[in-house]
Design a protein around this motif. Structure first.
Motif, mmCIF file in Angstrom:
data_model
loop_
_atom_site.group_PDB
_atom_site.id
_atom_site.type_symbol
_atom_site.label_atom_id
_atom_site.label_comp_id
_atom_site.label_asym_id
_atom_site.label_seq_id
_atom_site.Cartn_x
_atom_site.Cartn_y
_atom_site.Cartn_z
ATOM 1 N N LEU A 289 0.826 -1.206 0.000
ATOM 2 C CA LEU A 289 0.000 0.000 0.000
ATOM 3 C C LEU A 289 0.858 1.254 0.000
ATOM 4 O O LEU A 289 1.972 1.272 0.532
ATOM 5 C CB LEU A 289 -0.918 0.014 1.230
ATOM 6 C CG LEU A 289 -2.031 -1.045 1.271
ATOM 7 C CD1 LEU A 289 -2.736 -1.000 2.632
ATOM 8 C CD2 LEU A 289 -3.046 -0.819 0.166
ATOM 9 N N SER A 290 0.310 2.304 -0.551
ATOM 10 C CA SER A 290 1.002 3.594 -0.487
ATOM 11 C C SER A 290 0.946 4.122 0.944
ATOM 12 O O SER A 290 0.125 3.659 1.746
ATOM 13 C CB SER A 290 0.319 4.584 -1.432
ATOM 14 O OG SER A 290 -0.955 4.946 -0.924
ATOM 15 N N PRO A 291 1.804 5.068 1.308
ATOM 16 C CA PRO A 291 1.767 5.614 2.678
ATOM 17 C C PRO A 291 0.382 6.132 3.069
ATOM 18 O O PRO A 291 -0.048 5.965 4.216
ATOM 19 C CB PRO A 291 2.800 6.750 2.624
ATOM 20 C CG PRO A 291 3.754 6.339 1.553
ATOM 21 C CD PRO A 291 2.932 5.631 0.523
ATOM 22 N N THR A 292 -0.313 6.743 2.136
ATOM 23 C CA THR A 292 -1.645 7.259 2.441
ATOM 24 C C THR A 292 -2.636 6.131 2.691
ATOM 25 O O THR A 292 -3.469 6.210 3.598
ATOM 26 C CB THR A 292 -2.150 8.138 1.278
ATOM 27 O OG1 THR A 292 -1.218 9.200 1.067
ATOM 28 C CG2 THR A 292 -3.508 8.728 1.593
ATOM 29 N N GLN A 293 -2.532 5.057 1.909
ATOM 30 C CA GLN A 293 -3.464 3.939 2.047
ATOM 31 C C GLN A 293 -3.141 3.056 3.249
ATOM 32 O O GLN A 293 -4.031 2.419 3.817
ATOM 33 C CB GLN A 293 -3.428 3.087 0.773
ATOM 34 C CG GLN A 293 -3.884 3.811 -0.482
ATOM 35 C CD GLN A 293 -3.497 3.062 -1.748
ATOM 36 O OE1 GLN A 293 -2.584 2.232 -1.734
ATOM 37 N NE2 GLN A 293 -4.180 3.361 -2.844
ATOM 38 N N ALA A 294 -1.855 2.992 3.617
ATOM 39 C CA ALA A 294 -1.426 2.050 4.654
ATOM 40 C C ALA A 294 -1.811 2.494 6.064
ATOM 41 O O ALA A 294 -1.901 1.651 6.965
ATOM 42 C CB ALA A 294 0.087 1.853 4.572
ATOM 43 N N GLY A 295 -2.015 3.785 6.264
ATOM 44 C CA GLY A 295 -2.304 4.274 7.622
ATOM 45 C C GLY A 295 -3.503 3.604 8.274
ATOM 46 O O GLY A 295 -3.399 3.094 9.402
ATOM 47 N N PRO A 296 -4.691 3.587 7.631
ATOM 48 C CA PRO A 296 -5.856 2.943 8.258
ATOM 49 C C PRO A 296 -5.620 1.469 8.579
ATOM 50 O O PRO A 296 -6.074 0.974 9.609
ATOM 51 C CB PRO A 296 -6.959 3.123 7.204
ATOM 52 C CG PRO A 296 -6.540 4.318 6.413
ATOM 53 C CD PRO A 296 -5.049 4.265 6.367
#
Length: 822
Positions: A289-296
């Motif tokens: 996942l991209s950093p934005t997608q991986a957070g959740p």
């Protein structure tokens, strides 16, 4: 069903089936559906249809080619589903081929009305109600409805598409309920026809190259694993899990948000949480996942109870990467070894941060929000890297206000992207406030106070940023360590307050009302917590803050006036209102805050300041404020007189709260009769009931309470009723035989109460005697009135009979005098 409703039902069905008649609005139809659902759940739907054949005739009208409105068609589909939810009624409706005509391929699907989202939604909702038993599953397998549901997953209406996915998950769970309970080891090839068809559709969708189809399949599976924890779900995941894992090989990753939701739903399932393959899939997903997608996903993993430590460490590292990038850009080490060791921010994260202003702000805001949610959880990572997180929050705020010293090209780029970014400032200030729950190195705490002061001083700080800065400052002030053996402020806090109060003073003069309001709110809170400490008192009284706060009682903005009232009430309670001959204000003139607040209560055109005054007065009475105890009866009488005339129901209700406090203090320690009684400051010997009642009569408390008993706003009437019940319980048992007799005034008081009940104003009651009050209290059915007030106001107006009459009256079937406005 009520006989009168049965009598009206044929006319209602005729109206609904007639395309020439104007149809009742959607609210009426929703209420009718709720009513039919209640009747069906309470008894037999089959008996209801047999006793009211007009309902079956209404359903058959849908099958005839005519121009029924979309809302009536939708209503009929949902109504059929409600009736067919019971298996015997389902069989009854099947005999007439009604259900295939409504939900099969030959039904509304092929009609022009199908273009209306309302009809498609009604079709899905009707089918959802219907699918409750094995007969319904066989019907679905034979009538072709499943294929229609599959197609509706991609409907142009988001509501319809979402409902279709929810329906598929419901059908899958229902079809597996019986077989799975009987044979827990049942394998996929032996599943019922409906389940196999749905699973086959999901497999096909997961293999699709079209992202929308992949998203639809993932959403259905998320709902299934989230709501069903039966053993068969393990077989389902063993079959579909590899297809889900294959999605990670695609670039770009399709439906990343839905994939995260599914994996977390599976991980939370007690049936699947021990699957080692699942943990590997989660770890692999974090890497893809991209950093934005991986957070959740990282946050969801860290919230899990049973999760391998290696995966937790990986997830925490993903959350911390953006902050590590920020620290490195400012030439700060990410932290001591073992806390952020190895987390220096990879190139992908750096690229995301530097790609654009919106991407940078979005990633930082999400990261801070996730860490803020994680901080108070018992399963958060340990040790918690408090110091690096404090440093990162401070650094982000300094990038935003331009005071950071970038140590690289990345730092310079971040300065340019974050300069004046209100969104990031708000998120960082919220996170900084959360971190106040724990301490940190004194050097870092000093930096925290310094950056907060910078934001509060800055002329570029927006109103929302200032509000967040005040909130974070308060949280850090309240968490400041106390000096051992001393209840006063520690030297660092006292020094900070000396620098802070001039800033508060400046903000109270701001041309922006939101800033003045935030400053007053901060002053109120800090005074409430620190007002008794000598260091704070000295710093506050040597400033002009109290005088400025008092001037804001006449601010042109009502919200500010209300906050000023609250602030001045708190200052006065703590003895921090400027007084004559005080060493800090030599020659100052004593101003009567009480008179000013009474003026606001009587004259202010807005409700917020008047409500604030009533809350302050109630607290003053409760705490024994000096201005109140000087002449308590006169104070209470003046306040109740003003509150009784107020048009704002909350002011009147607060007046009853003040009356209750006075009542409790006059009669003694309250007993268990009062549901919201307030104890007086200290228990003392009280006057006998007769003398106490004289005091209550002198302040005209009964006049206020009796009028409020018939107030048009129900919360006021309920509060008055509770107050009078408490009063009667405390006084009537003490009355002697001579007091129980009648009084010449009783008849006139009861007559006045009757007029008030009827909505008339009438003259005031005048001076009342205790004997009169006791007699009236005995004669009133306060318990019955309290029960009536507790009932919903629409228990009559929205009765089924009234609803039917209103629908029929709207089209002229009934006369106007036969309808109720609901």
């Amino acid at each position: 069903m009520d006989p009168e409703c049965s009598r009206l039902l044929p006319a209602l069905c005729t109206v609904l089936a007639d395309p020439r008649q104007p149809v009742a609005d959607d609210t009426c139809l929703e209420k009718l559906l709720d009513w039919f659902k209640t009747i069906s759940e309470a008894g037999s739907s089959l008996l209801l249809l047999q006793e009211n054949p007009c309902l079956v005739e209404l359903l058959f009208q849908v099958l005839r080619p005519q121009d029924l409105s979309a809302r009536v068609l939708s209503f009929s589909l949902r109504l059929a589903g409600i009736f067919a939810a019971q298996e015997d009624c389902f069989q009854y409706l099947q005999q007439g081929e009604l259900l295939p005509g409504l939900f099969g391929e030959a039904g509304p699907v092929g009609q022009a009305a199908w273009t209306a989202p309302t009809v498609r939604s009604g079709w899905i909702q009707g089918l959802r109600s219907l699918v409750q038993h094995p007969s319904a599953l066989h019907f679905l397998a034979d009538c072709g409805a499943l294929d229609t549901v599959f197609s509706l997953q991609g409907d142009s209406s988001l509501f319809v598409a979402s409902a279709a996915g929810q329906l598929l998950a419901h059908i899958l769970g229902l079809s597996m309920r019986g077989p799975a309970e009987g044979l827990p080891s049942l394998q996929a090839p032996d599943w019922p026809a409906c389940a196999q068809k749905i699973v086959g559709h999901l497999e096909e969708s997961l293999r699709s190259t079209a992202p929308p189809q992949v998203t639809q399949a993932l959403n259905v599976l998320t709902t299934t694993f989230g709501h069903c924890h039966s053993p068969w779900t393990r077989v389902l995941w063993e079959r579909l899990g590899p297809l889900v894992a294959c999605l990670l090989e695609e670039d770009p990753l399709p439906a990343a948000h839905s994939l995260v939701d599914l994996l977390l739903s599976v991980a939370r399932s007690p049936v699947l949480s021990s699957d080692c393959g699942l943990w590997e899939t989660l770890a692999q997903t974090l890497r893809h996942l991209s950093p934005t997608q991986a957070g959740p996903l990282a946050l969801g993993i860290l919230k899990l109870q049973d999760c391998p430590q290696a995966l937790r460490a990986q997830a925490f590292g993903v959350l911390l990467q953006p902050l590590a990038c920020v620290l490195k850009a400012a030439d700060q080490a990410p932290g001591p070894p073992g806390l952020l060791e190895g987390i220096t921010g990879d190139s992908v994260t750096v690229d995301t941060l530097l790609s654009s202003k919106s991407a940078c702000a979005g990633l930082l805001c999400r990261t801070l929000a996730h860490l803020e949610l994680l901080q108070p959880l018992p399963q958060r990572p340990s040790p918690w890297p408090q110091a690096p997180l404090l440093g990162a929050a401070v650094t982000i705020l300094r990038f935003c206000n331009g005071s950071a010293a970038p140590a690289s090209d990345v730092g310079g780029r971040l300065c340019a992207l974050l300069a004046g970014c209100v969104r990031v400032q708000r998120a960082a200030l919220d996170f900084l406030g959360t971190l106040s729950q724990e301490t940190g190195p004194q050097e870092l705490v000093t930096q925290v106070f310094s950056v907060l002061l910078e934001h509060l001083r800055s002329p570029d700080s927006s109103a929302t940023v200032l509000k967040k800065a005040f909130q974070a400052t308060l949280r850090w002030l309240l968490s400041s360590p106390k000096t051992p053996g001393c209840c006063d402020l520690d030297p660092h806090t006292q020094l900070f307050l000396r620098e802070l109060l001039p800033v508060v003073q400046k903000r109270l003069c701001s041309p922006c009302w939101e800033v003045r309001d935030s400053g007053l709110e901060f002053l109120t809170q800090v005074t409430r917590h620190w007002g008794g400490q000598a260091g704070f008192r000295h710093v506050l009284l040597t400033s002009e803050v109290p005088e400025l706060a008092e001037q804001l009682l006449r601010d042109p903005e009502s919200y500010v006036r209300a906050s000023a009232v609250t602030a001045m009430g708190q200052l006065s309670s703590q003895g921090l209102h400027a007084t004559a001959a005080s060493p800090e204000h030599p020659g100052g003139q004593q101003k009567s805050l009480l008179v000013e607040l009474l003026r606001i209560l009587s004259e202010d055109s807005e409700g917020f300041p008047r409500r604030a005054v009533m809350q302050v007065f109630t607290q003053w009475l409760r705490d024994g404020h000096a201005d109140v105890t000087e002449d308590t009866e006169r104070f209470v009488a003046r306040v109740l007189q003003a509150a009784s005339r107020d048009l704002d129901w909350e002011v009147r209700a607060q007046g009853l709260e003040l009356a209750l406090v006075f009542l409790a203090q006059t009669l003694g320690q309250p007993g268990s009769h009062c549901p919201y009684a307030v104890a007086p400051p200290q228990a003392t010997l009280r006057s006998p009931p007769a003398q106490a009642l004289q005091a209550l009569c002198r302040v005209r408390l009964f006049e206020f309470a009796f009028r409020a008993l018939f107030d048009c706003d129900r919360p006021v009437a309920q509060k008055s009723c509770d107050l009078l019940l408490f009063l009667r319980a405390r006084t009537v048992p003490h009355s002697g035989p001579q007091e129980a007799g009648g009084s010449p005034d009783v008849v006139s008081v009861e007559a006045a109460l009757q007029r008030w009940r009827a909505g008339e104003q009438g003259p005031p009651l005048g001076d009342l005697e205790p004997e009169t009050v006791l007699a009236v209290l005995r004669s009133m059915d306060l318990e019955g009135l309290r029960g009536a007030l507790a009932e919903s106001s629409d228990h009559v107006e929205e009765s089924p009979q009234s609803l039917l009459q209103d629908v029929l009256a709207a089209v002229g079937v009934l006369g106007e005098n036969q309808a109720d406005c609901y």
